[in-house]
Design a protein around this motif. Structure first.
Motif, mmCIF file in Angstrom:
data_model
loop_
_atom_site.group_PDB
_atom_site.id
_atom_site.type_symbol
_atom_site.label_atom_id
_atom_site.label_comp_id
_atom_site.label_asym_id
_atom_site.label_seq_id
_atom_site.Cartn_x
_atom_site.Cartn_y
_atom_site.Cartn_z
ATOM 1 N N GLN A 13 0.818 -1.211 0.000
ATOM 2 C CA GLN A 13 0.000 0.000 0.000
ATOM 3 C C GLN A 13 0.856 1.266 0.000
ATOM 4 O O GLN A 13 0.332 2.375 -0.123
ATOM 5 N N ASP A 14 2.183 1.087 0.137
ATOM 6 C CA ASP A 14 3.097 2.232 0.081
ATOM 7 C C ASP A 14 3.478 2.600 -1.345
ATOM 8 O O ASP A 14 4.097 3.628 -1.579
ATOM 9 N N SER A 15 3.160 1.744 -2.301
ATOM 10 C CA SER A 15 3.525 1.961 -3.702
ATOM 11 C C SER A 15 2.265 2.076 -4.548
ATOM 12 O O SER A 15 1.480 1.122 -4.622
ATOM 13 N N VAL A 18 22.085 -11.952 -10.238
ATOM 14 C CA VAL A 18 20.951 -11.079 -9.923
ATOM 15 C C VAL A 18 20.107 -11.721 -8.834
ATOM 16 O O VAL A 18 19.706 -12.875 -8.930
ATOM 17 N N LYS A 19 19.838 -10.948 -7.793
ATOM 18 C CA LYS A 19 19.119 -11.473 -6.625
ATOM 19 C C LYS A 19 17.611 -11.467 -6.833
ATOM 20 O O LYS A 19 16.904 -12.302 -6.272
ATOM 21 N N GLY A 20 17.107 -10.479 -7.576
ATOM 22 C CA GLY A 20 15.674 -10.382 -7.764
ATOM 23 C C GLY A 20 15.301 -9.024 -8.332
ATOM 24 O O GLY A 20 16.159 -8.206 -8.646
ATOM 25 N N TYR A 21 14.004 -8.794 -8.447
ATOM 26 C CA TYR A 21 13.474 -7.541 -8.982
ATOM 27 C C TYR A 21 13.345 -6.539 -7.839
ATOM 28 O O TYR A 21 12.754 -6.835 -6.800
ATOM 29 N N VAL A 22 13.917 -5.348 -8.031
ATOM 30 C CA VAL A 22 13.973 -4.353 -6.966
ATOM 31 C C VAL A 22 12.772 -3.413 -7.036
ATOM 32 O O VAL A 22 12.472 -2.844 -8.088
ATOM 33 N N VAL A 23 12.095 -3.251 -5.902
ATOM 34 C CA VAL A 23 11.018 -2.266 -5.768
ATOM 35 C C VAL A 23 11.463 -1.254 -4.708
ATOM 36 O O VAL A 23 11.612 -1.603 -3.533
ATOM 37 N N MET A 24 11.690 -0.011 -5.124
ATOM 38 C CA MET A 24 12.102 1.037 -4.200
ATOM 39 C C MET A 24 10.861 1.651 -3.546
ATOM 40 O O MET A 24 9.960 2.122 -4.229
ATOM 41 N N LEU A 25 10.837 1.648 -2.228
ATOM 42 C CA LEU A 25 9.731 2.252 -1.491
ATOM 43 C C LEU A 25 10.071 3.661 -1.027
ATOM 44 O O LEU A 25 9.217 4.531 -0.986
ATOM 45 N N ILE A 68 30.769 6.029 -14.318
ATOM 46 C CA ILE A 68 29.770 6.922 -14.904
ATOM 47 C C ILE A 68 28.409 6.522 -14.348
ATOM 48 O O ILE A 68 28.106 5.333 -14.194
ATOM 49 N N LEU A 69 27.605 7.520 -13.994
ATOM 50 C CA LEU A 69 26.272 7.255 -13.474
ATOM 51 C C LEU A 69 25.361 6.819 -14.615
ATOM 52 O O LEU A 69 25.085 7.593 -15.532
ATOM 53 N N LEU A 70 24.912 5.565 -14.564
ATOM 54 C CA LEU A 70 23.996 5.064 -15.584
ATOM 55 C C LEU A 70 22.580 5.578 -15.345
ATOM 56 O O LEU A 70 21.914 6.055 -16.259
ATOM 57 N N TYR A 71 22.121 5.469 -14.118
ATOM 58 C CA TYR A 71 20.787 5.938 -13.772
ATOM 59 C C TYR A 71 20.623 5.924 -12.261
ATOM 60 O O TYR A 71 21.416 5.334 -11.529
ATOM 61 N N ARG A 72 19.579 6.596 -11.821
ATOM 62 C CA ARG A 72 19.201 6.594 -10.420
ATOM 63 C C ARG A 72 17.848 5.904 -10.281
ATOM 64 O O ARG A 72 16.992 6.037 -11.158
ATOM 65 N N VAL A 73 17.672 5.179 -9.184
ATOM 66 C CA VAL A 73 16.406 4.504 -8.922
ATOM 67 C C VAL A 73 15.753 5.169 -7.721
ATOM 68 O O VAL A 73 16.286 5.126 -6.610
ATOM 69 N N ALA A 74 14.611 5.810 -7.947
ATOM 70 C CA ALA A 74 13.811 6.432 -6.899
ATOM 71 C C ALA A 74 12.514 5.641 -6.769
ATOM 72 O O ALA A 74 12.220 4.769 -7.600
ATOM 73 N N PRO A 75 11.726 5.879 -5.734
ATOM 74 C CA PRO A 75 10.454 5.167 -5.599
ATOM 75 C C PRO A 75 9.611 5.263 -6.863
ATOM 76 O O PRO A 75 9.445 6.332 -7.442
ATOM 77 N N GLY A 76 9.104 4.117 -7.303
ATOM 78 C CA GLY A 76 8.288 4.075 -8.515
ATOM 79 C C GLY A 76 9.081 3.805 -9.777
ATOM 80 O O GLY A 76 8.505 3.597 -10.838
#
Length: 219
Positions: free
Chosen positions: A5-7, A42-49, A65-73
């Protein structure tokens, strides 16, 4: 309250998918923690809360080099590619801030792909969005000068006060160059009156001039 319910995106999934995901527990990650390294399975699929994870590509000379950032969603394309293609991680992920996340194990990930159309749409929609941002990164590195990339970074990440709080090493990683190059370009931009800089802080003095650098600085 369950973590699903947080996502917002996961809240919209069908009830069986949410029930399966609710069997997983969120993990609290401290700032600076390394979440995966090149060569690891690979450990699994990441869901950032909450929080932020930076994924960097590290070269043979130690530069990154920064490829990307992962934020919630947002999704981690390294994890998705590894799960779908069976390859190991090729980059390093580090928690840029304290973070709360869920790792969906491989067997649960594939069970949800098979059984939940909503989960499939979520995974592949996020994958497509991330691929578009990766293509933008390739385009920027290939066709924009270092000075233009630096100006764009300063404009994009500066706060309402016109200040960017980053070290020169962090800026170099973000735009795919060396710290020494960033130092020289900052000094050049300072001499033209676009900005001022001191240790860890860049202050925009002429936003219009910086935008001109972004628009006009090809190789």
């Amino acid at each position: 309250m369950s973590w699903t319910q947080d996502s917002d995106k996961i809240t919209d999934l069908d009830a069986p998918a949410r029930a399966l995901l609710d069997t997983l527990s969120p993990v609290e990650v401290p700032k600076g923690a390394v979440l995966f390294c090149p060569g690891e399975a690979v450990k699994g699929y990441v869901v950032m809360l909450s929080g932020q994870m930076d994924v960097n590509l590290i070269g043979p000379n130690g530069r990154d080099i920064l490829l990307y950032r992962v934020a919630p969603g947002q999704s981690c394309i390294q994890s998705t590619l590894g799960l779908l293609g069976g390859d190991a991680y090729t980059a390093e992920a580090m928690a840029e801030t304290p973070a709360r996340l869920v790792i969906i194990p491989r067997d649960v990930f594939f069970a949800l792909l098979d059984s939940s159309p909503g989960f499939r749409r979520l995974v592949f929609g996020a994958f497509a969005e991330r691929m578009q941002s990766m293509m933008q990164l390739i385009e920027n590195v290939s066709f924009m000068s270092v000075e233009a990339r630096l100006a764009a970074l300063i404009l994009d990440r500066s706060g309402p006060d016109g200040c960017l709080h980053m070290t020169q090493a962090e800026m170099a990683t973000a735009i795919g160059t060396a710290r020494e190059v960033v130092s020289r370009r900052l000094e050049k931009l300072a001499q033209t009156g676009c900005l001022s800089h001191e240790r860890g802080v860049v202050t925009i003095l002429n936003r219009k001039a910086l935008n001109e650098v972004v628009r006009g600085a090809a190789f």
